[in-house]
Design a protein around this motif. Sequence first.
Motif, PDB file in Angstrom:
ATOM      1  N   LYS A  90      -8.626  34.411  23.927  1.00 36.47           N
ATOM      2  CA  LYS A  90      -9.279  34.130  25.212  1.00 36.47           C
ATOM      3  C   LYS A  90      -9.214  32.650  25.554  1.00 36.47           C
ATOM      4  N   ALA A  91      -9.345  31.803  24.529  1.00 35.64           N
ATOM      5  CA  ALA A  91      -9.285  30.365  24.790  1.00 35.64           C
ATOM      6  C   ALA A  91      -7.871  29.871  25.034  1.00 35.64           C
ATOM      7  N   ALA A  92      -6.859  30.600  24.499  1.00 36.54           N
ATOM      8  CA  ALA A  92      -5.475  30.119  24.584  1.00 36.54           C
ATOM      9  C   ALA A  92      -4.787  30.521  25.876  1.00 36.54           C
ATOM     10  N   VAL A  93      -5.077  31.695  26.381  1.00 33.65           N
ATOM     11  CA  VAL A  93      -4.365  32.200  27.551  1.00 33.65           C
ATOM     12  C   VAL A  93      -5.306  32.271  28.744  1.00 33.65           C
ATOM     13  N   THR A  94      -4.722  32.235  29.897  1.00 35.27           N
ATOM     14  CA  THR A  94      -5.449  32.335  31.160  1.00 35.27           C
ATOM     15  C   THR A  94      -4.875  33.474  31.979  1.00 35.27           C
ATOM     16  N   TYR A 111      -3.091  28.248  14.856  1.00 39.43           N
ATOM     17  CA  TYR A 111      -2.381  28.120  16.139  1.00 39.43           C
ATOM     18  C   TYR A 111      -1.351  29.222  16.353  1.00 39.43           C
ATOM     19  N   VAL A 112      -1.195  30.117  15.380  1.00 41.72           N
ATOM     20  CA  VAL A 112      -0.298  31.246  15.592  1.00 41.72           C
ATOM     21  C   VAL A 112      -0.825  32.146  16.697  1.00 41.72           C
ATOM     22  N   VAL A 113      -2.142  32.126  16.928  1.00 37.52           N
ATOM     23  CA  VAL A 113      -2.716  32.904  18.031  1.00 37.52           C
ATOM     24  C   VAL A 113      -2.240  32.347  19.362  1.00 37.52           C
ATOM     25  N   ASP A 114      -2.295  31.047  19.524  1.00 34.60           N
ATOM     26  CA  ASP A 114      -1.795  30.434  20.759  1.00 34.60           C
ATOM     27  C   ASP A 114      -0.312  30.697  20.943  1.00 34.60           C
TER      28      ASP A 114
END
Length: 381
Positions: A310-314, A206-209
């Motif tokens: 890509k999945a975490a940010v919009t 979750y450090v990516v998010d």
Amino acid sequence: MTIHAAQDVARASLEKDGDSTRLSVAGRWTIHNSETMESLLAGMERLPAGRLHVDLSQLTGLDTAGAWLLHRYRGDLEFRGVRVEFDGLRPTYATLLEEVERLHPPPWKPEHHPWSLFGMFERTGRQVVEVGGDVRSVLHIVGSLVSVLTNVIRRPRCLRLPSVATQFDRVCIGAVPIVMLMSFLIGAIIAQQGGFYLRQFGAEVYVVDLSGVLVLREIGVILTAIMVAGRSGSAFTAEIGSMKMREEIDALHVIGLSVTEVLVLPRLLALIIAMPILTFLSNLAALFGAGLISWIYLDIAPRVFIQLMKAAVTPETLMVGIVKAPFMALIVGLVACVEGMKVSGSSESLGTHTTLSVVKAIFMVIVVDGLFAIFFSSIGI
């Protein structure tokens, strides 16, 4: 003991009578004989504590230089405990000596401000008045900008494109290396610290998010605005302040040019155009730093990092930070120009207002970012 000056122009004789000493001053004590007068007083023997009568009845001329020397001589003796009295002084000479003594700067004493409730209220009131003056100055420049922009829309030739391009080169292109370097380091630190604590719960992925949302929404734009305030905002204040000190601002008024059109508008336009670009580059550098640390420290491969990002940010997450950038630029530019216009004619004032420019700009940037955070939360973004 008698000391004679060249050509007998200025004379001084010292006679002792018990505990009392008499100094007779004669001749012309003017600026033309300043070297002679200095040597006369310097050659006097050191007097013990007591009383000294200075006979000035034989003076044939006295100007400010002579009066200052006598005043300084009396001050030196009184500091050593000698009581000095001037006798036989003409009224005109007495007036000159009194004026020299009145204009002599008093010794510096540190100001002591004991705490009191009324003193605290007074200081608070003064600060509120200063804040009101700053708000009024900013509104004055905003109104002037609206007037100038209206004129530019009607006559586009009034826009000084070479000035805008020059300021853009200094504000944006010149700031890219330091902004990207600092953002890279901040992104790396966020990933390392986040991974260190999330690893304890087995949630290091979750450090990516964390990095993506935090950098794109808040850290990128705030960090860029703070660095721009410290780099470009201080430069704007110093440039306009130095022009104010050299009276170049007054010269622009005299020849009929608008200070807002010539100095303020090009800087603000360049800053407003540059901030979104710098924010985007700052985001890229911070995410690159976060991805690099995630790969080295957390064993998250770059391909996996990109997929998770890509999945975490919009697109809305990216636009939240980009939308803030022009407003941050406007605040930094307005504060810098207002503080530059407030510089007076001393280098101390220039340094003070340059420092205030950076402090006020950073403070306002953080306040505005908080307001934006509340706004975007309220509309669900």
